[in-house]
Design a protein around this motif. Structure first.
Motif, PDB file in Angstrom:
ATOM      1  N   ALA A 111       0.827  -1.211   0.000  1.00 60.28           N
ATOM      2  CA  ALA A 111       0.000   0.000   0.000  1.00 60.28           C
ATOM      3  C   ALA A 111       0.857   1.255   0.000  1.00 60.28           C
ATOM      4  O   ALA A 111       1.941   1.277   0.585  1.00 60.28           O
ATOM      5  N   THR A 112       0.320   2.275  -0.661  1.00 61.20           N
ATOM      6  CA  THR A 112       0.935   3.601  -0.695  1.00 61.20           C
ATOM      7  C   THR A 112      -0.161   4.628  -0.482  1.00 61.20           C
ATOM      8  O   THR A 112      -1.236   4.530  -1.100  1.00 61.20           O
ATOM      9  N   ILE A 113       0.092   5.597   0.375  1.00 60.99           N
ATOM     10  CA  ILE A 113      -0.873   6.686   0.563  1.00 60.99           C
ATOM     11  C   ILE A 113      -0.756   7.596  -0.656  1.00 60.99           C
ATOM     12  O   ILE A 113       0.259   8.270  -0.851  1.00 60.99           O
ATOM     13  N   ALA A 114      -1.776   7.594  -1.497  1.00 61.28           N
ATOM     14  CA  ALA A 114      -1.755   8.349  -2.753  1.00 61.28           C
ATOM     15  C   ALA A 114      -2.112   9.814  -2.543  1.00 61.28           C
ATOM     16  O   ALA A 114      -1.502  10.699  -3.143  1.00 61.28           O
ATOM     17  N   GLU A 115      -3.133  10.058  -1.712  1.00 62.00           N
ATOM     18  CA  GLU A 115      -3.612  11.433  -1.488  1.00 62.00           C
ATOM     19  C   GLU A 115      -4.066  11.597  -0.053  1.00 62.00           C
ATOM     20  O   GLU A 115      -4.552  10.647   0.560  1.00 62.00           O
ATOM     21  N   VAL A 116      -3.939  12.816   0.445  1.00 61.55           N
ATOM     22  CA  VAL A 116      -4.501  13.181   1.745  1.00 61.55           C
ATOM     23  C   VAL A 116      -5.193  14.522   1.560  1.00 61.55           C
ATOM     24  O   VAL A 116      -4.591  15.466   1.041  1.00 61.55           O
ATOM     25  N   THR A 117      -6.467  14.595   1.951  1.00 64.09           N
ATOM     26  CA  THR A 117      -7.216  15.842   1.817  1.00 64.09           C
ATOM     27  C   THR A 117      -7.927  16.151   3.124  1.00 64.09           C
ATOM     28  O   THR A 117      -8.306  15.243   3.870  1.00 64.09           O
ATOM     29  N   GLU A 118      -8.097  17.427   3.373  1.00 61.07           N
ATOM     30  CA  GLU A 118      -8.866  17.837   4.537  1.00 61.07           C
ATOM     31  C   GLU A 118     -10.353  17.689   4.235  1.00 61.07           C
ATOM     32  O   GLU A 118     -10.793  17.959   3.117  1.00 61.07           O
ATOM     33  N   VAL A 119     -11.093  17.237   5.240  1.00 61.55           N
ATOM     34  CA  VAL A 119     -12.549  17.192   5.181  1.00 61.55           C
ATOM     35  C   VAL A 119     -13.052  17.842   6.464  1.00 61.55           C
ATOM     36  O   VAL A 119     -12.289  17.986   7.433  1.00 61.55           O
ATOM     37  N   LYS A 120     -14.307  18.211   6.494  1.00 63.25           N
ATOM     38  CA  LYS A 120     -14.848  18.870   7.676  1.00 63.25           C
ATOM     39  C   LYS A 120     -14.603  18.007   8.918  1.00 63.25           C
ATOM     40  O   LYS A 120     -15.067  16.874   9.003  1.00 63.25           O
ATOM     41  N   GLY A 121     -13.832  18.550   9.859  1.00 66.60           N
ATOM     42  CA  GLY A 121     -13.555  17.867  11.122  1.00 66.60           C
ATOM     43  C   GLY A 121     -12.466  16.816  11.073  1.00 66.60           C
ATOM     44  O   GLY A 121     -12.217  16.132  12.058  1.00 66.60           O
ATOM     45  N   GLY A 122     -11.803  16.673   9.907  1.00 68.64           N
ATOM     46  CA  GLY A 122     -10.794  15.632   9.847  1.00 68.64           C
ATOM     47  C   GLY A 122     -10.028  15.597   8.543  1.00 68.64           C
ATOM     48  O   GLY A 122      -9.826  16.616   7.898  1.00 68.64           O
ATOM     49  N   ALA A 123      -9.625  14.386   8.163  1.00 59.70           N
ATOM     50  CA  ALA A 123      -8.843  14.196   6.943  1.00 59.70           C
ATOM     51  C   ALA A 123      -9.268  12.894   6.276  1.00 59.70           C
ATOM     52  O   ALA A 123      -9.690  11.943   6.936  1.00 59.70           O
ATOM     53  N   GLN A 124      -9.128  12.881   4.950  1.00 56.68           N
ATOM     54  CA  GLN A 124      -9.408  11.675   4.171  1.00 56.68           C
ATOM     55  C   GLN A 124      -8.136  11.263   3.458  1.00 56.68           C
ATOM     56  O   GLN A 124      -7.410  12.107   2.926  1.00 56.68           O
ATOM     57  N   ILE A 125      -7.869   9.963   3.455  1.00 55.74           N
ATOM     58  CA  ILE A 125      -6.732   9.459   2.695  1.00 55.74           C
ATOM     59  C   ILE A 125      -7.230   8.505   1.619  1.00 55.74           C
ATOM     60  O   ILE A 125      -8.224   7.808   1.788  1.00 55.74           O
ATOM     61  N   LYS A 126      -6.534   8.534   0.494  1.00 56.85           N
ATOM     62  CA  LYS A 126      -6.743   7.561  -0.571  1.00 56.85           C
ATOM     63  C   LYS A 126      -5.476   6.716  -0.610  1.00 56.85           C
ATOM     64  O   LYS A 126      -4.373   7.254  -0.735  1.00 56.85           O
ATOM     65  N   VAL A 127      -5.657   5.414  -0.459  1.00 55.72           N
ATOM     66  CA  VAL A 127      -4.529   4.497  -0.401  1.00 55.72           C
ATOM     67  C   VAL A 127      -4.584   3.574  -1.614  1.00 55.72           C
ATOM     68  O   VAL A 127      -5.610   2.937  -1.870  1.00 55.72           O
ATOM     69  N   SER A 128      -3.495   3.506  -2.351  1.00 60.33           N
ATOM     70  CA  SER A 128      -3.384   2.571  -3.471  1.00 60.33           C
ATOM     71  C   SER A 128      -2.947   1.222  -2.906  1.00 60.33           C
ATOM     72  O   SER A 128      -1.888   1.123  -2.267  1.00 60.33           O
ATOM     73  N   ASN A 129      -3.787   0.203  -3.108  1.00 63.12           N
ATOM     74  CA  ASN A 129      -3.528  -1.131  -2.563  1.00 63.12           C
ATOM     75  C   ASN A 129      -3.370  -2.140  -3.685  1.00 63.12           C
ATOM     76  O   ASN A 129      -4.143  -2.121  -4.649  1.00 63.12           O
ATOM     77  N   THR A 130      -2.418  -3.027  -3.514  1.00 62.91           N
ATOM     78  CA  THR A 130      -2.235  -4.149  -4.424  1.00 62.91           C
ATOM     79  C   THR A 130      -2.156  -5.405  -3.576  1.00 62.91           C
ATOM     80  O   THR A 130      -1.286  -5.512  -2.714  1.00 62.91           O
ATOM     81  N   ILE A 131      -3.088  -6.329  -3.803  1.00 61.54           N
ATOM     82  CA  ILE A 131      -3.048  -7.611  -3.105  1.00 61.54           C
ATOM     83  C   ILE A 131      -2.349  -8.603  -4.024  1.00 61.54           C
ATOM     84  O   ILE A 131      -2.843  -8.906  -5.117  1.00 61.54           O
ATOM     85  N   GLU A 132      -1.185  -9.049  -3.583  1.00 60.47           N
ATOM     86  CA  GLU A 132      -0.325  -9.920  -4.368  1.00 60.47           C
ATOM     87  C   GLU A 132      -0.535 -11.385  -4.000  1.00 60.47           C
ATOM     88  O   GLU A 132      -0.851 -11.692  -2.848  1.00 60.47           O
ATOM     89  N   ILE A 133      -0.319 -12.252  -4.973  1.00 58.20           N
ATOM     90  CA  ILE A 133      -0.353 -13.698  -4.759  1.00 58.20           C
ATOM     91  C   ILE A 133       1.086 -14.181  -4.795  1.00 58.20           C
ATOM     92  O   ILE A 133       1.806 -13.926  -5.771  1.00 58.20           O
ATOM     93  N   GLU A 134       1.505 -14.851  -3.742  1.00 61.30           N
ATOM     94  CA  GLU A 134       2.881 -15.313  -3.659  1.00 61.30           C
ATOM     95  C   GLU A 134       3.235 -16.165  -4.884  1.00 61.30           C
ATOM     96  O   GLU A 134       2.494 -17.078  -5.264  1.00 61.30           O
ATOM     97  N   GLY A 135       4.356 -15.830  -5.509  1.00 67.96           N
ATOM     98  CA  GLY A 135       4.845 -16.592  -6.648  1.00 67.96           C
ATOM     99  C   GLY A 135       4.205 -16.257  -7.976  1.00 67.96           C
ATOM    100  O   GLY A 135       4.511 -16.894  -8.986  1.00 67.96           O
TER     101      GLY A 135
END
Length: 151
Positions: A111-135
């Motif tokens: 996973a890599t944190i792609a984006e972080v943005t402010e939202v009312k009362g907090g923050a939102q993150i967009k995370v790029s995820n790759t689920i890998e299969i061994e081998g």
């Protein structure tokens, strides 16, 4: 303990942060059967072991949504935010199931944190995820996960 634990005040600076990879987890027939029971998706390629051996994948395969749902436990291995009152799974963008996960396969998530943005009362993150299969070269799932953290 997650690989990276940060205070909320540092969250807005983390765009582009590589969170690394989780440990591998084996996908079992028991998991697949329980997911089928919980969702009502009991298609033979998932739950009929003998028939699935003769099917297009040569073995039963995990539901795509089962594999996708593992983002949450994998996420707990990689990242956490302290100094917040609420943590919310906000959604997913651009989900693709790019390779089947055969029973007995071992998978992990990068996973890599792609984006972080402010939202009312907090923050939102967009995370790029790759689920890998061994081998295997092709990943099982590629998805953007959205989470919100409120102070």
């Amino acid at each position: 303990m997650p690989n990276l634990v940060v205070d909320f005040d540092k969250l807005l600076t983390l765009a582009g942060t590589d969170l690394g990879a989780t440990d591998y987890r084996e996908i079992t027939q028991e998991q697949i059967n329980k997911f089928a029971d919980a969702t009502g998706d009991d298609q033979w390629i998932h739950v009929d072991v003998e028939r699935a051996k003769e099917g297009p994948f040569g073995a039963p395969i995990a539901h795509g949504f089962l594999t996708l749902s593992l983002i949450i436990p994998f996420w707990g291995e990689l990242f956490d935010v302290e100094g917040v009152t609420t943590k919310v799974n906000y959604g997913l963008d651009k989900v693709r199931f790019t390779a089947p996960v055969k029973v007995g396969s071992r998978i992990r998530m990068r996973a890599t944190i792609a984006e972080v943005t402010e939202v009312k009362g907090g923050a939102q993150i967009k995370v790029s995820n790759t689920i890998e299969i061994e081998g295997q070269e092709r990943p099982a799932v590629v998805a953007e996960f959205l989470a919100r953290f409120y102070k």
